[in-house]
Design a protein around this motif. Sequence first.
Motif, short mmCIF file in Angstrom:
data_model
loop_
_atom_site.label_atom_id
_atom_site.label_comp_id
_atom_site.label_asym_id
_atom_site.label_seq_id
_atom_site.Cartn_x
_atom_site.Cartn_y
_atom_site.Cartn_z
N LEU A 234 -5.14 7.14 4.77
CA LEU A 234 -3.81 7.14 5.37
C LEU A 234 -3.13 5.79 5.13
CD1 LEU A 234 -4.15 8.94 8.82
CD2 LEU A 234 -3.04 9.78 6.76
N GLY A 235 -1.82 5.81 5.03
CA GLY A 235 -1.07 4.58 4.83
C GLY A 235 0.40 4.80 5.11
N LEU A 236 1.23 3.88 4.65
CA LEU A 236 2.67 3.94 4.88
C LEU A 236 3.39 4.33 3.60
CD1 LEU A 236 3.21 0.71 7.02
CD2 LEU A 236 3.09 3.06 7.82
N TRP A 237 4.26 5.31 3.70
CA TRP A 237 5.02 5.79 2.56
C TRP A 237 6.48 5.42 2.72
CZ3 TRP A 237 5.08 7.35 -2.23
CH2 TRP A 237 6.17 8.09 -2.71
N TYR A 238 7.01 4.66 1.76
CA TYR A 238 8.41 4.27 1.77
C TYR A 238 9.12 5.01 0.64
CZ TYR A 238 6.78 0.48 4.77
OH TYR A 238 6.22 -0.23 5.78
N SER A 239 9.88 6.02 1.00
CA SER A 239 10.56 6.85 0.00
C SER A 239 11.75 6.11 -0.59
CB SER A 239 11.03 8.16 0.64
OG SER A 239 11.83 8.89 -0.25
N SER A 240 11.91 6.20 -1.89
CA SER A 240 13.03 5.52 -2.55
C SER A 240 14.36 6.18 -2.22
CB SER A 240 12.82 5.53 -4.07
OG SER A 240 12.68 6.87 -4.54
#
Length: 364
Positions: A234-240
Amino acid sequence: MDVKSAFLNGYTEEEVYVRQPPGFESAKFSDRVYKLRKALYGLKQAPRAWYARLKSFLLKSGFVMGSVDKTLFLLSHGGDVLIVQIYVDDIIFGGSSHALVSSFAKQMSREFEMSLMGELQFFLGLQIKQGPEGTFVHQAKYTRDILKKFDLGDPKLMTTPMSTNTTLDADEDGEAVDQKKFQEMIGSLLYLTATRPDIQFAVCLCARYQASPRISHHQAVKRIFRYLKFTPKLGLWYSSGSSLFLRGFSDADHAGCLIDRKSTSVSPYPPQKENTYIFAASYCSQLLWMKATLSDFGLSFGRIPLLLKTPSCTRTKHIDVRFHFLRDHYEKGDIDLIHVEGVDNALIKGEIESQWTGLIALLM
């Protein structure tokens, strides 16, 4: 990029003398000392001297220092921007123009002895995976390492870091456990919260009992590790393509701590223990810091909504200070204070959870 022998690039403002080191003694002047021309590793002034040298070089090159983060430097060139972030001798940089990025790399290499590491993939235990759809930040390798370090054998996997009916207290009659190992486990988990907000509340709750850990506390920490084994990627997703906005949520559990009856916050920030009326001012400060930091990147925000419950107050000395702080920033147009009735708290928590779900993604 990485600066080789970074501290040797700094110049000290004071006169510093050192004894003749082993292997470099002078037979003719054995009773004399060396006077340093530059900073030396092991010298207390060395980190400051290196930062001053690098800062001076960047400012002369046209960079502007961040208003909040003094290790952040930005350069605007036409319609393009170059961002440089410094951590001692490690430097992360990126920009909207390949030519600008390449020019900066050559400029730094001429001034300092550098090692260019290529595209950012690993930094301070954080793994970064970049793609056209966005950026994924996680600590999968670090998670595997701490699971191996604190081997729990073949434990039963858990789908949540803590049970909803768990109520930890001092448990003074419980059997004591190894304090050093317990603190090591907590310390390892706290660093993992950088990309795992899902374990933050559970870890911070267990961290309160590091002074005198008991079996019940150790069992709670072991459950977190079992959850990590179930969700190691699991982690952090930063969508463009996602939009960016700021909003604050302040929801304090009145007298929630079983030990001293202080209130505990249940916000996305690390859970704290305090008197409830202090939380609103604390979260306002966090929002103002984030607003100022993001402004350095050219992002502007109007009034930031801060949703909160009316806190229970008992000591007017603190109320007065916090009240005026909040009122001043409300009148300046920095924040909007939005009162939420108790029956609507479920809506706030639901919105927080939905936003966290959008940030947390599985590494494919």
